[in-house]
Design a protein around this motif. Structure first.
Motif, PDB file in Angstrom:
ATOM      1  N   LEU A 118     -17.919  34.569  27.640  1.00  0.00           N
ATOM      2  CA  LEU A 118     -18.652  33.640  26.780  1.00  0.00           C
ATOM      3  C   LEU A 118     -17.745  32.557  26.229  1.00  0.00           C
ATOM      4  O   LEU A 118     -18.131  31.389  26.144  1.00  0.00           O
ATOM      5  CB  LEU A 118     -19.300  34.399  25.625  1.00  0.00           C
ATOM      6  CG  LEU A 118     -20.627  35.106  25.901  1.00  0.00           C
ATOM      7  CD1 LEU A 118     -21.122  35.785  24.632  1.00  0.00           C
ATOM      8  CD2 LEU A 118     -21.671  34.149  26.432  1.00  0.00           C
ATOM      9  N   GLY A 119     -16.526  32.937  25.865  1.00  0.00           N
ATOM     10  CA  GLY A 119     -15.606  31.968  25.290  1.00  0.00           C
ATOM     11  C   GLY A 119     -15.269  30.847  26.254  1.00  0.00           C
ATOM     12  O   GLY A 119     -15.296  29.664  25.887  1.00  0.00           O
ATOM     13  N   ALA A 120     -14.954  31.202  27.496  1.00  0.00           N
ATOM     14  CA  ALA A 120     -14.622  30.187  28.490  1.00  0.00           C
ATOM     15  C   ALA A 120     -15.837  29.332  28.821  1.00  0.00           C
ATOM     16  O   ALA A 120     -15.726  28.109  29.016  1.00  0.00           O
ATOM     17  CB  ALA A 120     -14.079  30.851  29.755  1.00  0.00           C
ATOM     18  N   ALA A 121     -17.015  29.957  28.882  1.00  0.00           N
ATOM     19  CA  ALA A 121     -18.237  29.198  29.162  1.00  0.00           C
ATOM     20  C   ALA A 121     -18.530  28.214  28.031  1.00  0.00           C
ATOM     21  O   ALA A 121     -18.927  27.069  28.273  1.00  0.00           O
ATOM     22  CB  ALA A 121     -19.409  30.155  29.364  1.00  0.00           C
ATOM     23  N   ILE A 122     -18.343  28.645  26.793  1.00  0.00           N
ATOM     24  CA  ILE A 122     -18.573  27.771  25.639  1.00  0.00           C
ATOM     25  C   ILE A 122     -17.555  26.641  25.616  1.00  0.00           C
ATOM     26  O   ILE A 122     -17.897  25.477  25.349  1.00  0.00           O
ATOM     27  CB  ILE A 122     -18.528  28.585  24.341  1.00  0.00           C
ATOM     28  CG1 ILE A 122     -19.803  29.441  24.220  1.00  0.00           C
ATOM     29  CG2 ILE A 122     -18.381  27.683  23.117  1.00  0.00           C
ATOM     30  CD1 ILE A 122     -19.793  30.409  23.058  1.00  0.00           C
ATOM     31  N   ALA A 123     -16.295  26.956  25.904  1.00  0.00           N
ATOM     32  CA  ALA A 123     -15.264  25.919  25.941  1.00  0.00           C
ATOM     33  C   ALA A 123     -15.589  24.859  26.984  1.00  0.00           C
ATOM     34  O   ALA A 123     -15.458  23.652  26.729  1.00  0.00           O
ATOM     35  CB  ALA A 123     -13.901  26.550  26.232  1.00  0.00           C
ATOM     36  N   SER A 124     -16.033  25.296  28.161  1.00  0.00           N
ATOM     37  CA  SER A 124     -16.409  24.357  29.212  1.00  0.00           C
ATOM     38  C   SER A 124     -17.592  23.505  28.784  1.00  0.00           C
ATOM     39  O   SER A 124     -17.626  22.290  29.006  1.00  0.00           O
ATOM     40  CB  SER A 124     -16.743  25.117  30.499  1.00  0.00           C
ATOM     41  OG  SER A 124     -17.145  24.244  31.528  1.00  0.00           O
ATOM     42  N   LYS A 128     -13.793  21.593  25.667  1.00  0.00           N
ATOM     43  CA  LYS A 128     -12.605  21.955  24.900  1.00  0.00           C
ATOM     44  C   LYS A 128     -11.755  22.940  25.695  1.00  0.00           C
ATOM     45  O   LYS A 128     -12.182  23.522  26.676  1.00  0.00           O
ATOM     46  CB  LYS A 128     -12.999  22.581  23.556  1.00  0.00           C
ATOM     47  CG  LYS A 128     -13.878  21.700  22.691  1.00  0.00           C
ATOM     48  CD  LYS A 128     -13.151  20.431  22.255  1.00  0.00           C
ATOM     49  CE  LYS A 128     -14.030  19.552  21.374  1.00  0.00           C
ATOM     50  NZ  LYS A 128     -13.318  18.323  20.948  1.00  0.00           N
ATOM     51  N   GLY A 129     -10.528  23.154  25.206  1.00  0.00           N
ATOM     52  CA  GLY A 129      -9.659  24.136  25.823  1.00  0.00           C
ATOM     53  C   GLY A 129     -10.046  25.547  25.413  1.00  0.00           C
ATOM     54  O   GLY A 129     -10.802  25.758  24.454  1.00  0.00           O
ATOM     55  N   PHE A 130      -9.506  26.515  26.165  1.00  0.00           N
ATOM     56  CA  PHE A 130      -9.807  27.923  25.906  1.00  0.00           C
ATOM     57  C   PHE A 130      -8.522  28.705  25.716  1.00  0.00           C
ATOM     58  O   PHE A 130      -7.584  28.605  26.516  1.00  0.00           O
ATOM     59  CB  PHE A 130     -10.607  28.528  27.058  1.00  0.00           C
ATOM     60  CG  PHE A 130     -10.826  30.014  26.925  1.00  0.00           C
ATOM     61  CD1 PHE A 130     -11.755  30.503  26.030  1.00  0.00           C
ATOM     62  CD2 PHE A 130     -10.074  30.907  27.675  1.00  0.00           C
ATOM     63  CE1 PHE A 130     -11.946  31.872  25.882  1.00  0.00           C
ATOM     64  CE2 PHE A 130     -10.259  32.272  27.546  1.00  0.00           C
ATOM     65  CZ  PHE A 130     -11.204  32.758  26.647  1.00  0.00           C
ATOM     66  N   LEU A 131      -8.465  29.479  24.642  1.00  0.00           N
ATOM     67  CA  LEU A 131      -7.320  30.327  24.333  1.00  0.00           C
ATOM     68  C   LEU A 131      -7.723  31.789  24.471  1.00  0.00           C
ATOM     69  O   LEU A 131      -8.692  32.229  23.846  1.00  0.00           O
ATOM     70  CB  LEU A 131      -6.829  30.055  22.909  1.00  0.00           C
ATOM     71  CG  LEU A 131      -5.729  30.980  22.365  1.00  0.00           C
ATOM     72  CD1 LEU A 131      -4.446  30.838  23.180  1.00  0.00           C
ATOM     73  CD2 LEU A 131      -5.488  30.699  20.891  1.00  0.00           C
ATOM     74  N   ALA A 132      -6.963  32.534  25.277  1.00  0.00           N
ATOM     75  CA  ALA A 132      -7.230  33.956  25.464  1.00  0.00           C
ATOM     76  C   ALA A 132      -6.455  34.772  24.444  1.00  0.00           C
ATOM     77  O   ALA A 132      -5.224  34.684  24.381  1.00  0.00           O
ATOM     78  CB  ALA A 132      -6.846  34.382  26.875  1.00  0.00           C
TER      79      ALA A 132
END
Length: 252
Positions: A118-124, A128-132
Motif C-alpha cells: 500500500l505504501g509504494a502504491a500510495i507513493a506512486s 512521492k518517494g517511498f521509504l521502507a
C-alpha cells in the motif's frame, strides 16, 4: 471446471472465466459486472474480479478472505486478496488518501512487510518517494533501530536507513493493518526522533484497541472501514466471511 496446463503447472479455470476472460494480455468482458451487488452480496465476495454497481463505500472489504489455516496463524484474515482486483486497489488507495488530499506530504513510508504494498502504491499515486521501514537485520547499511511489541505479544525491532529522514520532512506512515498499534508507534518514534513530522497514519483498518485509539487521538489518520462495519472488524469476524467455503466444506 476446465483443465489447462501452463509451464508445467496444472491449472483450473471456471466456465464463466473462460467465456468472459482471457489469461495474460487480455480484453475482459465486463458486462456481467452490471449485475453484481454490493458488500452484502455473496457473489461479490467469492468472485475476486467482480465490481458491484453501484459501488458502496468500502465495497472491496468483502474481498478479504478469512483465516482458514487455524489458530496457529496469527492473522484472522487476509486483506491482500483485495489487491488482486484492480478497481478494489484503486478505490482503497483513494479512500485512504481522502483525508490528506489538501495536505503537504513529502515522503511515504511503509512498514515491513505488507505496508510496502500500500505504501509504494500510495507513493506512486502521489508522485512521492517511498521509504521502507524494515524489520531488524534486513538492511545492509547504517540504520536507526526501535524496539516494539507486535500484535502477537512478541518483542521485535524495526529499523530505517539513517540518510532518508531529515528534520521537517512530512512523512505519511502506511501499514496494511493496525491491530494493537505497537509497530506503528515504533515507526512514529523513528520518524520523530530524527526531527521529521508525521503527516498522518493510514491503514486499511485501525482497530479500536487501546493502541489504535491512542494513535487516532494523537495523529491524523485514515482507514477504509465504514462506521457500520467497525463492530465486525473489532470483533474479528466479518459477515462477508459466510460467502467463503469453510474448511469443513473444503475437506468434503
Amino acid at each position: 471446471l476446465t483443465r489447462r496446463v501452463s509451464f508445467g503447472r496444472l491449472l483450473y479455470t471456471s466456465d464463466h472465466q473462460q467465456q468472459g476472460r482471457k489469461i495474460g494480455n487480455c480484453s475482459c468482458d465486463t458486462s456481467a459486472k452490471k449485475h453484481m451487488s454490493g458488500y452484502n452480496s455473496p457473489n461479490a465476495h467469492v468472485d475476486l474480479w467482480s465490481v458491484p454497481q453501484p459501488k458502496g463505500k468500502g465495497w472491496y472489504l468483502s474481498l478479504m478472505a478469512p483465516n482458514d489455516r487455524g489458530p496457529h496463524y496469527a492473522a484472522w484474515l487476509d486483506p491482500s486478496r483485495l489487491y488482486c482486483n484492480q478497481q478494489a486497489l484503486k478505490d482503497c488507495i483513494n479512500d485512504l488518501l481522502q483525508p490528506f488530499r489538501d495536505d503537504c506530504i513529502d515522503l511515504v513510508a511503509g512498514i515491513d512487510a505488507m505496508g510496502f504494498i500500500l505504501g509504494a502504491a500510495i507513493a506512486s499515486h502521489l508522485g512521492k518517494g517511498f521509504l521502507a521501514i524494515r524489520k531488524s537485520g534486513h538492511l545492509c547499511v547504517e540504520t536507526h533501530c526501535q524496539p516494539y511489541v507486535d500484535y502477537t505479544g512478541r518483542e521485535k525491532m524495526i529499523e530505517v536507513r539513517t540518510d532518508a529522514i531529515k528534520p521537517g520532512l512530512r512523512i505519511l506512515l502506511v501499514d496494511q493493518w493496525i491491530q494493537t498499534g505497537g509497530t506503528m508507534q515504533a515507526a512514529i518514534k523513528l520518524v520523530e526522533q530524527e526531527g521529521a513530522v508525521v503527516a498522518g497514519v493510514a491503514a486499511i483498518c485501525i482497530e479500536d484497541s487501546e493502541g489504535g485509539l491512542q494513535l487516532k487521538a494523537q495523529y491524523k489518520w485514515s482507514d477504509c472501514i465504514p462506521e457500520y462495519l467497525k463492530i465486525q472488524f473489532n470483533s474479528h469476524y466479518l459477515e462477508s466471511f459466510k460467502a467463503f467455503p469453510s474448511q469443513q466444506d473444503k475437506d468434503e
